[in-house]
Design a protein around this motif. Structure first.
Motif, PDB file in Angstrom:
ATOM      1  N   GLU A  56       0.834  -1.207   0.000  1.00 45.37           N
ATOM      2  CA  GLU A  56       0.000   0.000   0.000  1.00 45.37           C
ATOM      3  C   GLU A  56       0.866   1.254   0.000  1.00 45.37           C
ATOM      4  O   GLU A  56       0.570   2.239  -0.692  1.00 45.37           O
ATOM      5  N   GLY A  57       1.963   1.227   0.764  1.00 44.86           N
ATOM      6  CA  GLY A  57       2.879   2.361   0.743  1.00 44.86           C
ATOM      7  C   GLY A  57       3.476   2.578  -0.637  1.00 44.86           C
ATOM      8  O   GLY A  57       3.578   3.719  -1.110  1.00 44.86           O
ATOM      9  N   LEU A  58       3.855   1.508  -1.303  1.00 48.79           N
ATOM     10  CA  LEU A  58       4.386   1.630  -2.663  1.00 48.79           C
ATOM     11  C   LEU A  58       3.314   2.129  -3.632  1.00 48.79           C
ATOM     12  O   LEU A  58       3.595   2.914  -4.547  1.00 48.79           O
ATOM     13  N   ARG A  59       2.091   1.670  -3.442  1.00 51.47           N
ATOM     14  CA  ARG A  59       1.000   2.104  -4.324  1.00 51.47           C
ATOM     15  C   ARG A  59       0.775   3.604  -4.221  1.00 51.47           C
ATOM     16  O   ARG A  59       0.461   4.266  -5.217  1.00 51.47           O
ATOM     17  N   ARG A  60       0.970   4.169  -3.025  1.00 47.40           N
ATOM     18  CA  ARG A  60       0.765   5.601  -2.813  1.00 47.40           C
ATOM     19  C   ARG A  60       1.994   6.435  -3.170  1.00 47.40           C
ATOM     20  O   ARG A  60       1.951   7.663  -3.086  1.00 47.40           O
ATOM     21  N   SER A  61       3.093   5.797  -3.547  1.00 47.96           N
ATOM     22  CA  SER A  61       4.347   6.519  -3.771  1.00 47.96           C
ATOM     23  C   SER A  61       4.252   7.471  -4.954  1.00 47.96           C
ATOM     24  O   SER A  61       3.635   7.148  -5.980  1.00 47.96           O
ATOM     25  N   GLU A  62       4.876   8.633  -4.800  1.00 49.80           N
ATOM     26  CA  GLU A  62       4.978   9.556  -5.927  1.00 49.80           C
ATOM     27  C   GLU A  62       5.730   8.912  -7.083  1.00 49.80           C
ATOM     28  O   GLU A  62       5.364   9.092  -8.249  1.00 49.80           O
ATOM     29  N   ARG A  63       6.776   8.186  -6.753  1.00 47.83           N
ATOM     30  CA  ARG A  63       7.549   7.449  -7.758  1.00 47.83           C
ATOM     31  C   ARG A  63       7.367   5.965  -7.457  1.00 47.83           C
ATOM     32  O   ARG A  63       8.011   5.415  -6.573  1.00 47.83           O
ATOM     33  N   GLN A  64       6.438   5.322  -8.165  1.00 54.81           N
ATOM     34  CA  GLN A  64       6.218   3.910  -7.931  1.00 54.81           C
ATOM     35  C   GLN A  64       7.391   3.097  -8.487  1.00 54.81           C
ATOM     36  O   GLN A  64       8.048   3.510  -9.444  1.00 54.81           O
ATOM     37  N   PRO A  65       7.651   1.935  -7.905  1.00 59.78           N
ATOM     38  CA  PRO A  65       8.723   1.098  -8.452  1.00 59.78           C
ATOM     39  C   PRO A  65       8.324   0.543  -9.813  1.00 59.78           C
ATOM     40  O   PRO A  65       7.145   0.458 -10.158  1.00 59.78           O
ATOM     41  N   ASP A  66       9.325   0.144 -10.566  1.00 61.96           N
ATOM     42  CA  ASP A  66       9.056  -0.513 -11.844  1.00 61.96           C
ATOM     43  C   ASP A  66       8.713  -1.983 -11.649  1.00 61.96           C
ATOM     44  O   ASP A  66       8.172  -2.619 -12.555  1.00 61.96           O
TER      45      ASP A  66
END
Length: 294
Positions: free
Chosen positions: A21-31
């Protein structure tokens, strides 16, 4: 360059969902997110807007070095960000680490904040996590930018980043360290020996979710003793000194000079007595300079 976020999990599916969920909300999501799953029951995660790959690793215990190396070997991109499954990256964390790697070919540590037992148990906002999170008592981070840390013993495996080429040049984590303990300290020492700078990165914040813990971690006694011997033989000094001293005080080990002997296993009552109580979460354990947090 692309970013691979890597995590390993053993029986902490709720924590994993919050990490995603933290990654989903990230300004820069991972590839991509690579998950090495050592759980008793295989984990699953909901779609999150970026590729997620789950690698099933059938194993016993907690082989941290081998699991992290496995995740790195599966990564498709040059920038590697390792997050322990307990960590929730805040919205700027991934982007700041990726941008910092673009300017510094170094070993980067994110600023981890410790949450309490009731935090991030359901719906949460970033403001709530920032308000609840507690700084580590020893590691200090700049308000912005980077600070070079001269002590490799302060390397933090909870949330860190480096380029794939650097990870490969170090041959990853040394799998001579089996189970829990000292594998990350050895990695930090080897990085320093290879002239890879250790940088603490301001505003790259990840929040560490509370879980049951023990201080000292009696559940990992045998692993810690074995790995401490391996570390001492290689570096001529002991890691995890605070834990070893506590084990000696309990009569579990004999620790004198260059010798460390396991005398007995802890009783159930001793394990219960060393459990960290929920109200103690406000004081993350400092431990020893060669192993400060997990």
């Amino acid at each position: 360059m692309g970013v691979s976020v890597l995590t390993i999990v053993r029986n902490r599916s709720h924590h994993l969902r919050q990490l995603v969920e933290g990654l989903r909300r990230s300004e820069r999501q991972p590839d991509e997110l690579v998950i090495v799953d050592m759980s008793d029951t295989p984990v699953s995660v909901a779609p999150a807007g970026f590729p997620i790959r789950i690698d099933r690793f059938e194993t016993h215990g907690l082989p941290l070095a081998a699991a992290r190396n496995r995740a790195a070997a599966l990564a498709r991109f040059e920038n590697l960000i390792f997050l322990d499954v307990d960590c929730i990256p805040l919205e700027r964390c991934v982007g700041i680490l990726a941008d910092t790697l673009a300017h510094h070919d170094a070993l980067l540590c994110a600023d981890v904040r410790y949450l309490g037992p009731d935090d991030a148990r359901g719906v949460w906002t970033e403001e709530e996590l920032i308000a609840a999170g507690r700084h580590h008592p020893v590691r200090t981070f700049p308000d912005n930018g980077v600070r070079e840390e001269p002590n490799p013993g302060l390397f933090w495996s909870l949330a860190f980043a480096l380029k794939r080429a650097r990870f490969v040049s170090l041959a990853g984590f040394d799998e001579a360290f089996t189970g829990y303990g000292a594998e990350d300290t050895d990695f930090g020492f080897r990085a320093s020996e290879a002239d890879i700078r250790l940088l603490f990165v301001g505003q790259a914040i990840a929040c560490h979710q509370h879980h049951d813990s023990y201080d000292p971690p009696l559940q990992h006694l045998e692993d810690i003793v074995r790995n401490a011997r391996t570390f001492q033989a290689r570096w001529g000094r002991w890691p995890m000194e605070g834990w070893l001293r506590a084990f000696a005080d309990l009569g579990l080990v004999r620790w004198q000079g260059e010798a460390l002997d396991l005398l007995r296993l802890p009783t159930d009552a001793e394990k219960v007595a060393t459990r960290v109580l929920p109200e103690q979460h406000l004081d993350p354990p400092a431990r020893s300079p060669a192993r400060l947090a997990n």
